[in-house]
Design a protein around this motif. Structure first.
Motif, short mmCIF file in Angstrom:
data_model
loop_
_atom_site.label_atom_id
_atom_site.label_comp_id
_atom_site.label_asym_id
_atom_site.label_seq_id
_atom_site.Cartn_x
_atom_site.Cartn_y
_atom_site.Cartn_z
N ALA A 1 0.81 -1.21 0.00
CA ALA A 1 0.00 0.00 0.00
C ALA A 1 0.84 1.26 0.00
CB ALA A 1 -0.94 -0.01 1.20
N ASP A 2 2.00 1.25 0.68
CA ASP A 2 2.87 2.43 0.74
C ASP A 2 4.02 2.37 -0.24
OD1 ASP A 2 1.38 3.54 2.83
OD2 ASP A 2 2.49 2.41 4.33
N LEU A 3 4.11 1.30 -1.01
CA LEU A 3 5.24 1.12 -1.92
C LEU A 3 4.87 1.28 -3.38
CD1 LEU A 3 6.83 -2.08 -0.29
CD2 LEU A 3 7.27 0.31 0.27
N ASP A 4 3.61 1.06 -3.71
CA ASP A 4 3.15 1.07 -5.09
C ASP A 4 2.34 2.33 -5.37
OD1 ASP A 4 2.22 0.59 -7.62
OD2 ASP A 4 1.52 -1.44 -7.21
N PRO A 5 2.83 3.24 -6.22
CA PRO A 5 2.06 4.45 -6.52
C PRO A 5 0.68 4.16 -7.10
CG PRO A 5 4.33 4.70 -7.27
CD PRO A 5 4.16 3.27 -6.86
N ALA A 6 0.52 3.02 -7.75
CA ALA A 6 -0.79 2.67 -8.30
C ALA A 6 -1.81 2.42 -7.20
CB ALA A 6 -0.67 1.43 -9.19
N LEU A 7 -1.37 2.02 -6.03
CA LEU A 7 -2.27 1.79 -4.90
C LEU A 7 -2.43 3.04 -4.05
CD1 LEU A 7 -1.05 -1.74 -3.71
CD2 LEU A 7 -3.03 -1.20 -5.14
N SER A 8 -1.33 3.76 -3.80
CA SER A 8 -1.40 4.93 -2.93
C SER A 8 -1.84 6.19 -3.66
CB SER A 8 -0.01 5.18 -2.29
OG SER A 8 0.95 5.48 -3.28
N GLY A 9 -1.72 6.20 -4.99
CA GLY A 9 -2.10 7.37 -5.76
C GLY A 9 -1.06 8.47 -5.76
N GLN A 10 0.14 8.20 -5.21
CA GLN A 10 1.19 9.20 -5.16
C GLN A 10 2.54 8.50 -5.07
OE1 GLN A 10 0.10 11.41 -1.71
NE2 GLN A 10 0.49 9.75 -0.31
N VAL A 11 3.59 9.24 -5.37
CA VAL A 11 4.93 8.65 -5.35
C VAL A 11 5.65 8.95 -4.04
CG1 VAL A 11 5.17 8.70 -7.85
CG2 VAL A 11 5.91 10.67 -6.50
N ALA A 12 4.94 9.41 -3.05
CA ALA A 12 5.55 9.73 -1.75
C ALA A 12 5.66 8.48 -0.90
CB ALA A 12 4.70 10.77 -1.03
N ARG A 13 6.69 8.47 -0.06
CA ARG A 13 6.82 7.42 0.95
C ARG A 13 7.11 8.10 2.28
NH1 ARG A 13 10.83 2.22 0.43
NH2 ARG A 13 9.79 2.14 -1.58
N GLU A 14 6.40 7.67 3.31
CA GLU A 14 6.57 8.24 4.64
C GLU A 14 6.40 9.77 4.62
OE1 GLU A 14 6.86 6.63 7.44
OE2 GLU A 14 7.21 4.58 6.70
N SER A 15 5.44 10.24 3.82
CA SER A 15 5.09 11.67 3.77
C SER A 15 6.25 12.55 3.30
CB SER A 15 4.60 12.16 5.16
OG SER A 15 3.51 11.40 5.60
N ASN A 16 7.06 12.04 2.38
CA ASN A 16 8.20 12.81 1.86
C ASN A 16 8.19 12.79 0.34
OD1 ASN A 16 10.52 11.75 4.44
ND2 ASN A 16 9.15 13.48 4.40
N GLN A 17 8.52 13.93 -0.27
CA GLN A 17 8.66 14.01 -1.73
C GLN A 17 9.85 14.91 -2.08
OE1 GLN A 17 4.60 15.07 -2.99
NE2 GLN A 17 4.50 13.09 -4.00
N PHE A 18 11.00 14.58 -1.55
CA PHE A 18 12.20 15.36 -1.83
C PHE A 18 12.55 15.33 -3.31
CE2 PHE A 18 12.65 14.46 2.70
CZ PHE A 18 13.08 15.68 3.19
#
Length: 497
Positions: free
Chosen positions: A347-364
């Motif tokens: 759920a937190d690893l696949d952008p297709a499931l989470s809808g975003q490319v962020a992990r642990e609330s970070n998008q550096f």
């Protein structure tokens, strides 16, 4: 059906493992992973040790990564690939341990253990993360393997390596040595205690940092959220309802799904002892008790329990004398659990499931690429952004920036320089609640020097950006153009204007 099970289990485990491998570069590095790159990919090993003396973890994982970086180009891909290889090796050792512990049905025990070790959310979550948890699981599993075989020297080596990887390895085998001493296993107790000396010496080396009041300040005192989060890492989303359903299924199996047989309490105690489960649980109790005074209990760290818990669960499952009803109930529950894990584990690893490319609330990585050509970009987390630039450049997703990110001091120097910059970019990564105070401090500096700042909407929840221009100077609030080729991972979260 029984003839297909020996083939079906490896196929399911391989599906989870290779799906994780396929997502190894699907999300950008988050805060802790960026810190890992900063610690590990040093120009020399003495520089690495000097940096680690001001860190909260022992040096083995970062030392291995430093060697790994001498062989392969340091990048986000190679960083996470190391963890994936450790995840596979750890799963193999845990599976073999379950088979060795099972006296009557080793193949069934190994099948259950393999599914838990390769498919459950805890190991999958850390399989492609640039942290030392997958390595810790492997080393702890090796320690339990050699302890069960009474190979004292090999056991001591595995203990020393685990304790030098993470301090939870130190805690675990300190308790284990006391437990073995209480059972009069003097060779194992002595070797285990002696193997902790290197990690204790490292504590002395890094004591100035480790013993200061602010170290580990992010860890709170134990509460119900700690329990729920730990269960969620092991069972997936909705852990308490899922645990309740599993307990009901187990009760139904024991009531209607088992042939009548005498329960061997002594055998259950021996299995918990040989697997390492008893000292593991004693360690948890000790850590939680101490955490009410000095917080140490953190849900991520309890991954250290898997090498003992999984073989014990597999052993108990294989020992159930199931009739046809029990086989149907147990098999159905396992299939449904695996289906839920196919979603929950990723759920937190696949952008297709989470809808975003962020992990642990970070998008550096998004901000690195969007501002790569800008000479005046500032953040109170400048070190992390510079590490992000380095990893994105190594991956070929952006050109080397002309200047590094600046912090608050660099911003102040730019504001008093002449001519003053015509445009400033203030950035942060994280939730709006966490990022806003850091950005406000930078904005106050800029506004005090005669700039007016406005927020730029990146359509990405964890990338915060503000553009500042001198008062009276008009300009677009849009994003700067990026010269690098578009990254498909970023297009879903932050389309270019």
């Amino acid at each position: 059906m029984k003839r297909w099970l020996p083939l079906l289990v490896p196929l399911v485990c391989a599906a989870f493992a290779f799906r994780a491998l396929g997502l190894i570069d699907a999300t950008g590095l988050w805060t802790d992973e960026l810190y890992t790159t900063g610690k590990s990919f040093q120009p020399s090993y003495p520089a690495l040790l000097q940096m680690l003396s001001r860190d909260t973890h022992p040096p083995l994982y970062y030392s291995l990564l430093w060697l790994w970086g001498q062989w392969l180009t340091p990048s986000a891909l190679t960083l996470r690939l190391f963890s994936w290889l450790m995840y596979v090796a750890g799963g193999v050792v845990i599976t073999a341990q379950a088979g060795r512990l099972s006296p009557g049905r080793p193949r069934l025990a190994m099948g259950v253990a393999a599914l838990l070790a390769f498919c459950s959310p805890y190991p999958v979550r850390f399989a492609i993360e640039g942290k030392g948890y997958a390595l810790l699981v492997l080393l702890v599993a090796l320690a339990w393997w050699w302890r069960q075989r009474q190979q004292a020297l090999l056991y001591g080596l595995a203990v020393a390596l685990a304790a030098c990887t993470h301090f939870y390895g130190l805690f675990l085998f300190a308790v284990t040595s006391l437990w073995d001493a209480s059972r009069r296993r003097w060779p194992l107790a002595g070797v285990g205690a002696g193997a902790l000396v290197p990690s204790l010496l490292w504590i002395v080396v890094a004591s100035a940092y480790l013993l200061r009041s602010g170290t580990g300040a992010w860890i709170g005192t134990p509460d119900f959220a700690l329990l729920e989060d730990t269960l969620a890492r092991g069972l997936g989303l909705w852990p308490l309802p899922k645990l309740g359903v599993l307990l009901l299924v187990l009760a139904a199996i024991q009531r209607w799904g088992c042939w009548p047989t005498r329960r061997a309490a002594a055998g259950e105690w021996s299995a918990a002892d040989r697997s390492g489960l008893i000292p593991s649980l004693l360690m948890v109790l000790a850590v939680v008790a101490v955490s009410f005074f000095k917080p140490l209990a953190f849900s991520r760290y309890f991954v250290v329990l898997l090498p003992a818990l999984i073989p014990w669960l597999a052993l108990r499952a294989a020992a159930l004398p199931l009739n046809r009803i029990g086989q149907w109930l147990g098999g159905s529950a396992l299939v449904l659990l695996l289906l839920s894990w196919w979603w929950h584990s990723f759920a937190d690893l696949d952008p297709a499931l989470s809808g975003q490319v962020a992990r642990e609330s970070n998008q550096f990585q998004l901000l690195s690429r969007q501002l790569q050509a800008e000479p005046h970009r500032y953040s109170r987390r400048a070190r992390l952004f510079n590490l992000s630039d380095r990893m994105e450049t190594a991956a070929g997703r952006m050109d080397p920036p002309p200047v590094p990110w600046g912090d608050g001091d660099a911003l102040q120097r730019a504001l008093i320089s002449r001519p003053a910059p015509s445009q400033l970019w203030l950035a942060d990564s994280g939730s709006a609640r966490a990022s806003r105070p850091r950005l406000n401090r930078l904005q106050q500096q800029a506004e005090a020097a005669g700039y007016r700042c406005e927020a730029v909407d990146l359509e990405a929840p964890y990338a915060q950006l503000r553009r500042c221009a001198p008062v009276g100077v008009s300009g677009t609030s849009g994003l700067p153009s990026a010269s690098a080729a578009p990254d498909p991972r970023l297009e879903t979260a932050a389309p270019r204007p």
